[in-house]
Design an enzyme around this catalytic site. Structure first.
Site, PDB file in Angstrom:
ATOM      1  N   GLU A  76       0.826  -1.232   0.000  1.00  0.00           N
ATOM      2  CA  GLU A  76       0.000   0.000   0.000  1.00  0.00           C
ATOM      3  C   GLU A  76       0.851   1.269   0.000  1.00  0.00           C
ATOM      4  O   GLU A  76       0.635   2.177   0.830  1.00  0.00           O
ATOM      5  CB  GLU A  76      -0.970  -0.024   1.189  1.00  0.00           C
ATOM      6  CG  GLU A  76      -1.978  -1.144   1.085  1.00  0.00           C
ATOM      7  CD  GLU A  76      -3.106  -1.100   2.118  1.00  0.00           C
ATOM      8  OE1 GLU A  76      -3.023  -0.316   3.081  1.00  0.00           O
ATOM      9  OE2 GLU A  76      -4.079  -1.869   1.948  1.00  0.00           O
TER      10      GLU A  76
ATOM     11  N   GLU B 152      -5.412  -8.524  -0.347  1.00  0.00           N
ATOM     12  CA  GLU B 152      -6.148  -8.191   0.893  1.00  0.00           C
ATOM     13  C   GLU B 152      -7.599  -7.944   0.518  1.00  0.00           C
ATOM     14  O   GLU B 152      -7.887  -6.988  -0.217  1.00  0.00           O
ATOM     15  CB  GLU B 152      -5.580  -6.934   1.575  1.00  0.00           C
ATOM     16  CG  GLU B 152      -4.277  -7.175   2.308  1.00  0.00           C
ATOM     17  CD  GLU B 152      -3.819  -5.984   3.130  1.00  0.00           C
ATOM     18  OE1 GLU B 152      -4.675  -5.299   3.738  1.00  0.00           O
ATOM     19  OE2 GLU B 152      -2.606  -5.751   3.157  1.00  0.00           O
TER      20      GLU B 152
HETATM   21  O1  AHR Z   1      -5.160  -5.992   7.057  1.00  0.00           O
HETATM   22  C1  AHR Z   1      -5.080  -4.858   7.838  1.00  0.00           C
HETATM   23  C2  AHR Z   1      -4.376  -3.704   7.140  1.00  0.00           C
HETATM   24  O2  AHR Z   1      -5.171  -3.227   6.099  1.00  0.00           O
HETATM   25  C3  AHR Z   1      -3.072  -4.027   6.473  1.00  0.00           C
HETATM   26  O3  AHR Z   1      -2.000  -3.961   7.351  1.00  0.00           O
HETATM   27  C4  AHR Z   1      -2.955  -2.968   5.428  1.00  0.00           C
HETATM   28  O4  AHR Z   1      -2.212  -3.385   4.320  1.00  0.00           O
HETATM   29  C5  AHR Z   1      -4.387  -2.625   5.089  1.00  0.00           C
HETATM   30  O5  AHR Z   1      -4.609  -1.269   5.078  1.00  0.00           O
END
Ligand code: AHR
Length: 548
Positions: A209, A332
Protein backbone atom coordinates in the site's frame (compact mmCIF):
# COMPACT_ATOMS: atom_id res chain seq x y z
CA UNK A 1 -28.12 -17.75 -25.07
CA UNK A 2 -28.90 -18.48 -28.72
CA UNK A 3 -29.67 -15.40 -30.90
CA UNK A 4 -33.35 -16.40 -30.92
CA UNK A 5 -33.47 -16.84 -27.13
CA UNK A 6 -31.68 -13.54 -26.74
CA UNK A 7 -34.17 -11.72 -28.99
CA UNK A 8 -37.11 -13.18 -27.05
CA UNK A 9 -35.37 -12.29 -23.80
CA UNK A 10 -34.78 -8.69 -24.91
CA UNK A 11 -38.35 -8.40 -26.15
CA UNK A 12 -39.48 -9.49 -22.71
CA UNK A 13 -37.70 -6.62 -21.03
CA UNK A 14 -39.34 -3.29 -20.39
CA UNK A 15 -37.79 0.17 -20.57
CA UNK A 16 -35.24 -0.57 -17.92
CA UNK A 17 -34.41 -3.65 -19.95
CA UNK A 18 -33.57 -1.48 -22.94
CA UNK A 19 -31.15 0.49 -20.80
CA UNK A 20 -29.65 -2.77 -19.60
CA UNK A 21 -29.25 -4.06 -23.12
CA UNK A 22 -27.58 -0.79 -24.07
CA UNK A 23 -24.88 -1.57 -21.53
CA UNK A 24 -25.84 0.46 -18.45
CA UNK A 25 -26.20 -2.69 -16.41
CA UNK A 26 -23.18 -3.89 -14.54
CA UNK A 27 -24.37 -7.50 -14.25
CA UNK A 28 -23.91 -7.94 -17.99
CA UNK A 29 -20.21 -7.23 -17.63
CA UNK A 30 -19.80 -10.14 -15.26
CA UNK A 31 -21.77 -12.66 -17.25
CA UNK A 32 -25.37 -12.24 -16.12
CA UNK A 33 -28.56 -11.67 -18.03
CA UNK A 34 -31.52 -10.03 -16.30
CA UNK A 35 -34.55 -12.30 -16.42
CA UNK A 36 -38.20 -12.13 -15.48
CA UNK A 37 -39.74 -13.25 -12.21
CA UNK A 38 -39.38 -16.94 -11.46
CA UNK A 39 -36.44 -19.22 -10.95
CA UNK A 40 -32.98 -18.06 -11.88
CA UNK A 41 -31.47 -20.27 -14.54
CA UNK A 42 -27.92 -21.44 -15.15
CA UNK A 43 -26.93 -23.39 -18.23
CA UNK A 44 -23.71 -25.29 -17.60
CA UNK A 45 -21.42 -26.76 -20.24
CA UNK A 46 -18.22 -28.66 -19.58
CA UNK A 47 -16.25 -27.00 -22.35
CA UNK A 48 -17.40 -23.48 -21.60
CA UNK A 49 -15.00 -22.47 -18.88
CA UNK A 50 -13.34 -19.30 -17.69
CA UNK A 51 -10.06 -20.55 -16.26
CA UNK A 52 -8.08 -23.37 -14.78
CA UNK A 53 -8.28 -22.63 -11.09
CA UNK A 54 -4.99 -21.65 -9.48
CA UNK A 55 -5.65 -22.62 -5.85
CA UNK A 56 -3.64 -19.57 -4.75
CA UNK A 57 -6.84 -17.66 -5.47
CA UNK A 58 -8.06 -18.93 -2.10
CA UNK A 59 -5.11 -17.79 0.00
CA UNK A 60 -4.99 -15.87 3.27
CA UNK A 61 -2.89 -13.34 5.14
CA UNK A 62 -0.99 -13.30 8.45
CA UNK A 63 0.40 -9.99 9.67
CA UNK A 64 2.40 -9.07 12.75
CA UNK A 65 -0.59 -7.20 14.09
CA UNK A 66 -2.49 -7.51 17.35
CA UNK A 67 -2.92 -11.14 18.31
CA UNK A 68 -2.48 -12.60 14.84
CA UNK A 69 1.03 -13.98 15.30
CA UNK A 70 1.47 -13.82 19.07
CA UNK A 71 -1.24 -15.88 20.82
CA UNK A 72 -2.73 -16.60 17.39
CA UNK A 73 -0.23 -18.91 15.75
CA UNK A 74 2.64 -18.64 18.26
CA UNK A 75 2.22 -18.96 22.00
CA UNK A 76 5.08 -20.77 23.72
CA UNK A 77 4.11 -21.75 27.22
CA UNK A 78 0.51 -22.40 26.26
CA UNK A 79 -0.82 -25.89 26.96
CA UNK A 80 -1.93 -25.88 23.35
CA UNK A 81 1.53 -25.14 21.93
CA UNK A 82 3.92 -27.70 20.48
CA UNK A 83 7.66 -27.79 21.18
CA UNK A 84 8.25 -24.91 18.79
CA UNK A 85 5.59 -22.72 20.35
CA UNK A 86 3.01 -23.15 17.57
CA UNK A 87 -0.62 -23.37 18.67
CA UNK A 88 -1.62 -26.89 17.70
CA UNK A 89 -5.36 -26.11 17.62
CA UNK A 90 -4.74 -23.29 15.13
CA UNK A 91 -2.44 -25.50 13.06
CA UNK A 92 -5.20 -28.11 12.93
CA UNK A 93 -7.80 -25.54 11.83
CA UNK A 94 -5.67 -24.03 9.07
CA UNK A 95 -4.37 -27.39 7.90
CA UNK A 96 -7.94 -28.65 7.89
CA UNK A 97 -9.02 -25.71 5.76
CA UNK A 98 -6.25 -26.44 3.26
CA UNK A 99 -5.20 -22.81 2.73
CA UNK A 100 -2.92 -22.86 -0.33
CA UNK A 101 -0.84 -19.72 0.25
CA UNK A 102 -0.37 -17.25 3.13
CA UNK A 103 0.96 -13.72 2.82
CA UNK A 104 3.37 -12.52 5.53
CA UNK A 105 4.59 -10.45 7.49
CA UNK A 106 2.34 -7.49 6.47
CA UNK A 107 0.46 -5.36 5.68
CA UNK A 108 1.34 -1.97 7.06
CA UNK A 109 3.72 -3.73 9.45
CA UNK A 110 6.09 -4.68 6.67
CA UNK A 111 6.85 -1.07 5.72
CA UNK A 112 8.87 -0.60 8.92
CA UNK A 113 10.13 -4.17 9.32
CA UNK A 114 13.76 -5.20 9.40
CA UNK A 115 13.69 -8.88 8.53
CA UNK A 116 17.12 -9.34 10.10
CA UNK A 117 15.60 -8.58 13.52
CA UNK A 118 13.51 -11.75 13.22
CA UNK A 119 16.17 -14.35 12.36
CA UNK A 120 18.98 -16.03 14.31
CA UNK A 121 19.19 -16.96 17.99
CA UNK A 122 16.01 -15.89 19.74
CA UNK A 123 17.79 -14.47 22.78
CA UNK A 124 19.66 -12.06 20.52
CA UNK A 125 16.60 -10.70 18.74
CA UNK A 126 15.65 -7.14 19.63
CA UNK A 127 12.32 -6.02 21.03
CA UNK A 128 11.25 -2.97 19.05
CA UNK A 129 8.39 -0.50 18.97
CA UNK A 130 6.44 -1.36 15.88
CA UNK A 131 5.11 1.83 14.30
CA UNK A 132 2.26 0.75 12.03
CA UNK A 133 0.14 -0.44 14.96
CA UNK A 134 2.14 1.14 17.82
CA UNK A 135 2.80 -2.24 19.42
CA UNK A 136 5.69 -4.05 21.04
CA UNK A 137 7.35 -6.51 18.67
CA UNK A 138 9.62 -9.10 20.30
CA UNK A 139 10.71 -10.70 17.03
CA UNK A 140 10.45 -14.15 18.59
CA UNK A 141 8.54 -15.22 15.51
CA UNK A 142 10.25 -14.33 12.23
CA UNK A 143 10.81 -15.61 8.72
CA UNK A 144 12.23 -19.02 9.64
CA UNK A 145 9.46 -19.71 12.15
CA UNK A 146 6.92 -18.66 9.54
CA UNK A 147 8.40 -21.00 6.95
CA UNK A 148 8.42 -23.88 9.45
CA UNK A 149 4.83 -23.11 10.35
CA UNK A 150 3.84 -23.00 6.65
CA UNK A 151 5.33 -26.47 6.14
CA UNK A 152 3.39 -27.67 9.17
CA UNK A 153 0.02 -26.35 7.97
CA UNK A 154 0.72 -27.32 4.36
CA UNK A 155 0.67 -23.87 2.84
CA UNK A 156 2.95 -21.88 0.56
CA UNK A 157 4.58 -18.65 1.81
CA UNK A 158 3.99 -15.34 0.03
CA UNK A 159 6.52 -12.92 1.49
CA UNK A 160 6.49 -9.13 1.32
CA UNK A 161 9.44 -6.75 1.22
CA UNK A 162 9.77 -3.55 3.15
CA UNK A 163 9.86 -0.93 0.41
CA UNK A 164 8.78 1.79 2.88
CA UNK A 165 11.69 2.38 5.26
CA UNK A 166 13.62 -0.45 3.61
CA UNK A 167 15.97 -0.36 0.64
CA UNK A 168 16.22 -2.48 -2.50
CA UNK A 169 19.47 -3.83 -1.08
CA UNK A 170 17.71 -5.16 2.04
CA UNK A 171 15.02 -6.71 -0.14
CA UNK A 172 17.56 -8.46 -2.36
CA UNK A 173 19.42 -9.70 0.72
CA UNK A 174 16.11 -11.17 1.95
CA UNK A 175 15.70 -13.15 -1.28
CA UNK A 176 19.31 -14.29 -1.04
CA UNK A 177 18.75 -15.40 2.56
CA UNK A 178 15.65 -17.36 1.62
CA UNK A 179 16.41 -18.76 -1.81
CA UNK A 180 20.12 -19.01 -2.61
CA UNK A 181 21.44 -22.49 -1.67
CA UNK A 182 24.85 -21.51 -0.25
CA UNK A 183 28.21 -19.82 -0.71
CA UNK A 184 27.22 -16.17 -0.25
CA UNK A 185 26.89 -13.84 2.72
CA UNK A 186 23.14 -14.09 3.29
CA UNK A 187 22.63 -17.68 2.20
CA UNK A 188 25.39 -18.77 4.57
CA UNK A 189 23.78 -16.78 7.35
CA UNK A 190 20.59 -18.81 6.85
CA UNK A 191 22.65 -22.01 7.05
CA UNK A 192 24.29 -20.71 10.22
CA UNK A 193 20.78 -20.22 11.58
CA UNK A 194 20.11 -23.91 11.09
CA UNK A 195 18.40 -23.98 7.70
CA UNK A 196 20.71 -25.84 5.37
CA UNK A 197 18.26 -26.01 2.50
CA UNK A 198 16.86 -22.83 0.92
CA UNK A 199 13.25 -21.93 1.66
CA UNK A 200 12.57 -21.56 -2.04
CA UNK A 201 9.95 -18.81 -1.77
CA UNK A 202 8.35 -18.14 -5.17
CA UNK A 203 5.84 -15.34 -4.59
CA UNK A 204 6.86 -11.90 -3.28
CA UNK A 205 5.07 -8.57 -2.80
CA UNK A 206 7.10 -5.48 -3.64
CA UNK A 207 5.98 -3.50 -0.59
CA UNK A 208 2.52 -2.76 0.75
CA UNK A 209 0.00 0.00 0.00
CA UNK A 210 2.69 2.50 -0.91
CA UNK A 211 0.05 4.97 -2.16
CA UNK A 212 -1.38 5.33 1.35
CA UNK A 213 -0.53 8.41 3.42
CA UNK A 214 -0.74 6.07 6.45
CA UNK A 215 2.07 3.94 5.09
CA UNK A 216 5.63 4.30 6.41
CA UNK A 217 7.70 5.54 3.50
CA UNK A 218 4.70 6.42 1.33
CA UNK A 219 5.70 7.94 -2.00
CA UNK A 220 4.38 8.97 -5.38
CA UNK A 221 3.55 6.41 -8.02
CA UNK A 222 6.58 7.33 -10.11
CA UNK A 223 8.94 7.11 -7.13
CA UNK A 224 7.48 3.79 -6.07
CA UNK A 225 7.45 2.43 -9.62
CA UNK A 226 11.16 3.18 -9.97
CA UNK A 227 11.99 1.68 -6.59
CA UNK A 228 9.99 -1.44 -7.45
CA UNK A 229 11.74 -1.68 -10.83
CA UNK A 230 15.18 -1.33 -9.29
CA UNK A 231 14.40 -3.92 -6.62
CA UNK A 232 12.88 -6.35 -9.11
CA UNK A 233 15.82 -6.06 -11.51
CA UNK A 234 18.31 -6.93 -8.79
CA UNK A 235 16.17 -9.80 -7.54
CA UNK A 236 15.98 -11.33 -11.00
CA UNK A 237 19.77 -11.48 -11.08
CA UNK A 238 19.71 -13.70 -7.99
CA UNK A 239 16.64 -15.73 -8.74
CA UNK A 240 14.85 -15.71 -12.09
CA UNK A 241 12.00 -17.87 -10.82
CA UNK A 242 10.47 -15.39 -8.38
CA UNK A 243 6.98 -14.05 -9.08
CA UNK A 244 6.95 -10.36 -8.24
CA UNK A 245 3.81 -8.39 -7.37
CA UNK A 246 3.84 -4.58 -7.57
CA UNK A 247 1.70 -2.51 -5.18
CA UNK A 248 -1.50 -1.33 -6.77
CA UNK A 249 -4.02 1.13 -5.33
CA UNK A 250 -4.93 0.47 -1.70
CA UNK A 251 -8.63 0.76 -2.42
CA UNK A 252 -11.10 2.23 -4.88
CA UNK A 253 -11.58 5.38 -2.79
CA UNK A 254 -8.00 6.62 -3.16
CA UNK A 255 -7.82 9.94 -5.04
CA UNK A 256 -5.13 8.37 -7.23
CA UNK A 257 -7.09 5.15 -7.92
CA UNK A 258 -6.15 3.78 -11.38
CA UNK A 259 -3.77 6.68 -12.08
CA UNK A 260 -1.43 5.22 -9.45
CA UNK A 261 -1.66 1.80 -11.08
CA UNK A 262 -1.00 3.17 -14.55
CA UNK A 263 1.99 5.24 -13.47
CA UNK A 264 3.49 2.45 -11.39
CA UNK A 265 3.18 0.04 -14.29
CA UNK A 266 4.60 2.55 -16.74
CA UNK A 267 7.73 2.42 -14.57
CA UNK A 268 8.01 -1.28 -13.79
CA UNK A 269 5.78 -3.26 -16.18
CA UNK A 270 8.70 -5.20 -17.69
CA UNK A 271 10.10 -6.21 -14.32
CA UNK A 272 6.97 -7.44 -12.52
CA UNK A 273 4.48 -10.26 -13.01
CA UNK A 274 1.41 -8.85 -11.31
CA UNK A 275 -0.12 -5.90 -9.52
CA UNK A 276 -2.00 -6.02 -6.22
CA UNK A 277 -5.55 -4.99 -5.34
CA UNK A 278 -6.87 -4.41 -1.83
CA UNK A 279 -10.34 -3.63 -0.56
CA UNK A 280 -12.38 -3.92 2.62
CA UNK A 281 -16.15 -3.67 2.73
CA UNK A 282 -18.79 -2.91 5.30
CA UNK A 283 -22.48 -2.37 5.90
CA UNK A 284 -22.24 1.32 6.80
CA UNK A 285 -24.14 4.51 5.96
CA UNK A 286 -21.63 5.79 3.37
CA UNK A 287 -21.02 2.42 1.72
CA UNK A 288 -24.46 0.84 1.66
CA UNK A 289 -26.86 3.16 3.47
CA UNK A 290 -26.93 0.38 6.12
CA UNK A 291 -29.00 -1.64 3.70
CA UNK A 292 -28.37 -5.38 3.65
CA UNK A 293 -29.60 -5.77 0.06
CA UNK A 294 -27.03 -3.22 -1.08
CA UNK A 295 -24.42 -4.81 1.17
CA UNK A 296 -24.91 -8.26 -0.35
CA UNK A 297 -24.21 -6.80 -3.80
CA UNK A 298 -20.73 -5.60 -2.83
CA UNK A 299 -19.01 -8.54 -4.42
CA UNK A 300 -20.04 -6.96 -7.72
CA UNK A 301 -18.07 -3.87 -6.66
CA UNK A 302 -15.09 -6.14 -6.12
CA UNK A 303 -15.69 -7.54 -9.59
CA UNK A 304 -15.72 -4.06 -11.07
CA UNK A 305 -12.42 -3.23 -9.37
CA UNK A 306 -10.86 -6.36 -10.86
CA UNK A 307 -12.01 -5.42 -14.36
CA UNK A 308 -10.85 -1.82 -13.94
CA UNK A 309 -7.36 -2.73 -12.75
CA UNK A 310 -7.18 -5.41 -15.43
CA UNK A 311 -8.00 -2.73 -17.99
CA UNK A 312 -5.11 -0.58 -16.72
CA UNK A 313 -2.76 -3.55 -17.09
CA UNK A 314 -4.00 -4.09 -20.64
CA UNK A 315 -3.58 -0.39 -21.42
CA UNK A 316 0.05 -0.34 -20.30
CA UNK A 317 0.70 -3.63 -22.09
CA UNK A 318 -0.72 -2.19 -25.30
CA UNK A 319 1.20 1.08 -25.02
CA UNK A 320 4.40 -0.91 -24.56
CA UNK A 321 3.52 -3.31 -27.38
CA UNK A 322 4.39 -6.02 -24.90
CA UNK A 323 3.38 -9.67 -25.27
CA UNK A 324 3.29 -9.98 -21.47
CA UNK A 325 -0.12 -10.10 -19.79
CA UNK A 326 0.00 -9.21 -16.13
CA UNK A 327 -2.13 -11.10 -13.64
CA UNK A 328 -3.70 -9.70 -10.50
CA UNK A 329 -3.08 -10.43 -6.85
CA UNK A 330 -6.09 -9.44 -4.72
CA UNK A 331 -3.92 -9.92 -1.67
CA UNK A 332 -6.15 -8.19 0.89
CA UNK A 333 -9.91 -8.53 0.84
CA UNK A 334 -12.54 -8.96 3.53
CA UNK A 335 -15.36 -7.37 5.44
CA UNK A 336 -13.90 -4.87 7.94
CA UNK A 337 -15.78 -1.91 9.34
CA UNK A 338 -16.48 -2.23 13.05
CA UNK A 339 -13.09 -2.79 14.72
CA UNK A 340 -11.41 -0.05 12.69
CA UNK A 341 -9.32 3.01 13.56
CA UNK A 342 -8.85 4.58 17.03
CA UNK A 343 -8.35 2.12 19.88
CA UNK A 344 -8.86 -0.82 17.52
CA UNK A 345 -5.71 0.13 15.61
CA UNK A 346 -3.47 1.45 18.39
CA UNK A 347 -1.54 -1.09 20.42
CA UNK A 348 -0.34 1.55 22.95
CA UNK A 349 3.12 -0.02 22.77
CA UNK A 350 1.96 -3.26 24.34
CA UNK A 351 2.63 -6.84 23.29
CA UNK A 352 -0.06 -8.78 21.38
CA UNK A 353 -2.82 -6.21 21.95
CA UNK A 354 -6.42 -6.88 20.90
CA UNK A 355 -6.53 -5.03 17.56
CA UNK A 356 -8.92 -5.27 14.61
CA UNK A 357 -10.84 -8.08 16.32
CA UNK A 358 -13.88 -7.86 14.10
CA UNK A 359 -16.83 -10.04 15.12
CA UNK A 360 -18.54 -11.42 12.01
CA UNK A 361 -22.26 -12.02 11.64
CA UNK A 362 -24.41 -13.94 9.21
CA UNK A 363 -24.74 -11.18 6.62
CA UNK A 364 -20.93 -10.77 6.58
CA UNK A 365 -20.58 -14.48 5.89
CA UNK A 366 -23.05 -14.29 3.01
CA UNK A 367 -21.08 -11.46 1.46
CA UNK A 368 -17.81 -13.35 1.94
CA UNK A 369 -19.49 -16.11 -0.05
CA UNK A 370 -20.26 -13.54 -2.74
CA UNK A 371 -16.60 -12.43 -2.79
CA UNK A 372 -15.51 -16.02 -3.29
CA UNK A 373 -17.93 -16.35 -6.21
CA UNK A 374 -16.49 -13.19 -7.73
CA UNK A 375 -12.89 -14.32 -7.32
CA UNK A 376 -13.72 -17.65 -8.91
CA UNK A 377 -15.46 -15.95 -11.82
CA UNK A 378 -12.43 -13.74 -12.36
CA UNK A 379 -9.90 -16.53 -12.00
CA UNK A 380 -8.61 -15.95 -15.52
CA UNK A 381 -7.13 -12.66 -14.33
CA UNK A 382 -6.76 -12.99 -10.57
CA UNK A 383 -4.29 -15.73 -9.78
CA UNK A 384 -3.54 -14.95 -6.16
CA UNK A 385 -5.96 -13.62 -3.56
CA UNK A 386 -5.74 -13.48 0.22
CA UNK A 387 -8.55 -13.35 2.71
CA UNK A 388 -7.28 -10.74 5.15
CA UNK A 389 -6.57 -12.14 7.61
CA UNK A 390 -6.47 -15.70 8.95
CA UNK A 391 -6.46 -15.63 12.77
CA UNK A 392 -7.67 -13.15 15.43
CA UNK A 393 -7.25 -10.03 13.28
CA UNK A 394 -10.28 -9.58 10.93
CA UNK A 395 -10.26 -13.34 10.73
CA UNK A 396 -12.45 -16.43 10.29
CA UNK A 397 -10.89 -18.05 13.37
CA UNK A 398 -10.29 -16.57 16.80
CA UNK A 399 -8.31 -17.93 19.73
CA UNK A 400 -8.84 -17.77 23.48
CA UNK A 401 -6.31 -19.13 25.95
CA UNK A 402 -7.97 -22.49 25.80
CA UNK A 403 -9.69 -22.88 22.46
CA UNK A 404 -10.38 -21.69 18.97
CA UNK A 405 -13.67 -20.34 17.59
CA UNK A 406 -14.97 -20.47 14.03
CA UNK A 407 -16.61 -17.20 13.08
CA UNK A 408 -19.47 -17.10 10.56
CA UNK A 409 -17.10 -16.23 7.71
CA UNK A 410 -15.17 -19.44 8.25
CA UNK A 411 -17.86 -21.49 6.51
CA UNK A 412 -18.06 -20.01 3.00
CA UNK A 413 -14.27 -19.91 2.91
CA UNK A 414 -14.05 -23.54 4.02
CA UNK A 415 -16.50 -24.62 1.32
CA UNK A 416 -14.63 -22.87 -1.47
CA UNK A 417 -11.38 -24.41 -0.25
CA UNK A 418 -12.89 -27.87 0.01
CA UNK A 419 -15.03 -28.07 -3.08
CA UNK A 420 -13.93 -25.52 -5.71
CA UNK A 421 -11.45 -27.44 -7.80
CA UNK A 422 -10.30 -27.90 -11.36
CA UNK A 423 -11.83 -25.44 -13.78
CA UNK A 424 -14.05 -22.46 -13.20
CA UNK A 425 -16.95 -22.91 -15.60
CA UNK A 426 -18.72 -20.09 -17.38
CA UNK A 427 -22.43 -20.83 -17.01
CA UNK A 428 -24.98 -18.71 -18.82
CA UNK A 429 -26.97 -17.25 -15.97
CA UNK A 430 -30.16 -15.26 -16.02
CA UNK A 431 -32.47 -14.30 -13.23
CA UNK A 432 -34.62 -11.71 -11.60
CA UNK A 433 -32.96 -8.56 -10.30
CA UNK A 434 -33.58 -5.85 -7.71
CA UNK A 435 -32.61 -2.18 -7.88
CA UNK A 436 -29.88 -0.47 -5.86
CA UNK A 437 -29.55 3.29 -5.57
CA UNK A 438 -26.52 5.55 -5.72
CA UNK A 439 -27.95 8.40 -3.71
CA UNK A 440 -26.01 9.33 -0.59
CA UNK A 441 -23.30 6.69 -0.99
CA UNK A 442 -19.53 7.14 -1.21
CA UNK A 443 -18.66 7.72 -4.88
CA UNK A 444 -16.88 4.40 -5.44
CA UNK A 445 -19.95 2.49 -4.25
CA UNK A 446 -22.60 4.88 -5.58
CA UNK A 447 -24.44 3.44 -8.53
CA UNK A 448 -27.96 2.97 -9.73
CA UNK A 449 -28.09 -0.58 -10.88
CA UNK A 450 -29.94 -3.85 -10.95
CA UNK A 451 -28.55 -6.75 -8.97
CA UNK A 452 -29.39 -10.42 -9.57
CA UNK A 453 -30.96 -12.09 -6.56
CA UNK A 454 -29.02 -15.25 -7.21
CA UNK A 455 -25.26 -15.27 -7.68
CA UNK A 456 -23.61 -18.52 -8.68
CA UNK A 457 -20.12 -19.84 -9.36
CA UNK A 458 -19.46 -23.30 -10.77
CA UNK A 459 -16.31 -25.41 -10.88
CA UNK A 460 -15.63 -28.79 -12.45
CA UNK A 461 -12.66 -30.99 -11.69
CA UNK A 462 -11.84 -32.80 -14.93
CA UNK A 463 -9.73 -35.32 -12.99
CA UNK A 464 -12.65 -36.86 -11.13
CA UNK A 465 -15.71 -35.28 -12.77
CA UNK A 466 -16.81 -33.62 -9.54
CA UNK A 467 -18.64 -30.31 -9.80
CA UNK A 468 -19.24 -27.63 -7.22
CA UNK A 469 -21.95 -24.98 -7.17
CA UNK A 470 -21.61 -22.02 -4.81
CA UNK A 471 -24.89 -20.10 -4.59
CA UNK A 472 -25.72 -16.81 -2.91
CA UNK A 473 -29.36 -15.87 -2.47
CA UNK A 474 -29.39 -12.09 -1.86
CA UNK A 475 -33.14 -12.02 -1.34
CA UNK A 476 -33.45 -11.24 2.37
CA UNK A 477 -37.18 -12.05 2.42
CA UNK A 478 -37.85 -15.03 0.20
CA UNK A 479 -36.61 -18.36 -0.97
CA UNK A 480 -35.29 -18.27 -4.55
CA UNK A 481 -35.01 -21.15 -6.97
CA UNK A 482 -32.04 -21.83 -9.18
CA UNK A 483 -32.67 -24.19 -12.08
CA UNK A 484 -29.43 -25.66 -13.34
CA UNK A 485 -29.41 -27.23 -16.79
CA UNK A 486 -26.41 -29.41 -17.46
CA UNK A 487 -25.73 -29.65 -21.17
CA UNK A 488 -22.88 -32.06 -21.80
CA UNK A 489 -22.41 -33.62 -18.37
CA UNK A 490 -24.95 -35.10 -16.02
CA UNK A 491 -24.79 -35.11 -12.24
CA UNK A 492 -25.23 -38.66 -11.00
CA UNK A 493 -24.87 -38.20 -7.24
CA UNK A 494 -25.10 -35.41 -4.70
CA UNK A 495 -22.00 -35.72 -2.54
CA UNK A 496 -22.79 -32.78 -0.26
CA UNK A 497 -25.39 -30.04 -0.09
CA UNK A 498 -25.34 -27.47 2.70
CA UNK A 499 -26.51 -23.97 3.41
CA UNK A 500 -25.63 -21.11 5.73
CA UNK A 501 -28.71 -19.11 6.65
CA UNK A 502 -30.76 -17.94 9.61
CA UNK A 503 -33.52 -15.63 10.70
CA UNK A 504 -31.17 -13.06 12.26
CA UNK A 505 -28.71 -11.48 9.83
CA UNK A 506 -26.81 -9.98 12.76
CA UNK A 507 -26.32 -13.30 14.59
CA UNK A 508 -22.72 -14.13 15.58
CA UNK A 509 -20.79 -17.04 17.07
CA UNK A 510 -19.23 -16.67 20.51
CA UNK A 511 -17.06 -18.95 22.65
CA UNK A 512 -20.16 -19.59 24.75
CA UNK A 513 -22.42 -20.22 21.73
CA UNK A 514 -20.10 -21.26 18.94
CA UNK A 515 -22.68 -22.72 16.54
CA UNK A 516 -25.25 -19.93 16.22
CA UNK A 517 -24.17 -19.38 12.62
CA UNK A 518 -23.26 -22.77 11.23
CA UNK A 519 -24.10 -24.74 8.09
CA UNK A 520 -27.05 -27.05 7.93
CA UNK A 521 -28.08 -29.64 5.39
CA UNK A 522 -29.96 -28.32 2.36
CA UNK A 523 -32.40 -30.70 0.71
CA UNK A 524 -30.82 -31.31 -2.66
CA UNK A 525 -32.79 -31.88 -5.87
CA UNK A 526 -32.40 -35.30 -7.46
CA UNK A 527 -29.27 -35.48 -9.54
CA UNK A 528 -29.85 -35.25 -13.28
CA UNK A 529 -29.57 -33.04 -16.32
CA UNK A 530 -31.95 -30.49 -14.82
CA UNK A 531 -31.80 -29.67 -11.12
CA UNK A 532 -33.73 -27.00 -9.23
CA UNK A 533 -32.13 -25.83 -5.99
CA UNK A 534 -34.38 -24.14 -3.46
CA UNK A 535 -32.19 -21.51 -1.85
CA UNK A 536 -33.41 -20.25 1.52
CA UNK A 537 -33.83 -16.50 1.97
CA UNK A 538 -30.50 -14.74 2.87
CA UNK A 539 -28.36 -17.78 2.32
CA UNK A 540 -25.11 -19.04 0.87
CA UNK A 541 -25.17 -22.67 -0.20
CA UNK A 542 -22.89 -25.28 -1.68
CA UNK A 543 -23.58 -28.40 -3.70
CA UNK A 544 -20.90 -30.93 -4.48
CA UNK A 545 -21.83 -33.32 -7.24
CA UNK A 546 -20.44 -36.37 -8.96
CA UNK A 547 -21.04 -36.22 -12.71
CA UNK A 548 -20.95 -38.71 -15.52
O1 AHR B 1 -5.16 -5.99 7.06
C1 AHR B 1 -5.08 -4.86 7.84
C2 AHR B 1 -4.38 -3.70 7.14
O2 AHR B 1 -5.17 -3.23 6.10
C3 AHR B 1 -3.07 -4.03 6.47
O3 AHR B 1 -2.00 -3.96 7.35
C4 AHR B 1 -2.95 -2.97 5.43
O4 AHR B 1 -2.21 -3.38 4.32
C5 AHR B 1 -4.39 -2.62 5.09
O5 AHR B 1 -4.61 -1.27 5.08
Amino acid sequence: MSPLDRRRFLEGLGKSGAALAAGAWWGGRVGYAAGKAGPARAVVQRERYRAELDRRLLGAFLEHLGRAVYTGVYEPGSKLADGRGFRTDVVAEIKGLGVPIIRYPGGNFVSGYNWLDGVGPKDKRPTVIERAWNSLETNQFGTNEFIEWCRLVGTEPLLAFNLGTGTPEQAVAYVEYCNVPKGSRWSDLRREHGYERPHDVRYWCLGNEMDGPWQMGTMTAREYGRKARDTARQIRVLDRETRLIACGSSNTNMPTYLVWDREVLEECFDQVDAISLHNYYGNTAPLTGNDTSRYLAMNLDMERQILEIGAVCDYVQAIRRSPKRLWLSFDEWNVWYRARGGRFANGQQTFAPHLLEEVYNLEDALLVGGFLNTLLRQAARVRVACLAQIVNVIAPIVTSETSVLRQSTYYPYAWALKYARGRVLDPEVEGETYPIKAEGLRPDFARDDLVPYVDVAVTLDPQNGQACLLMLNRDVESERELKVDWRDLTPSRVLACETLTGSDLKAVNTFEQPATVAPRRLDPPSPGSSMTFKLPPRSYSVAHLATS
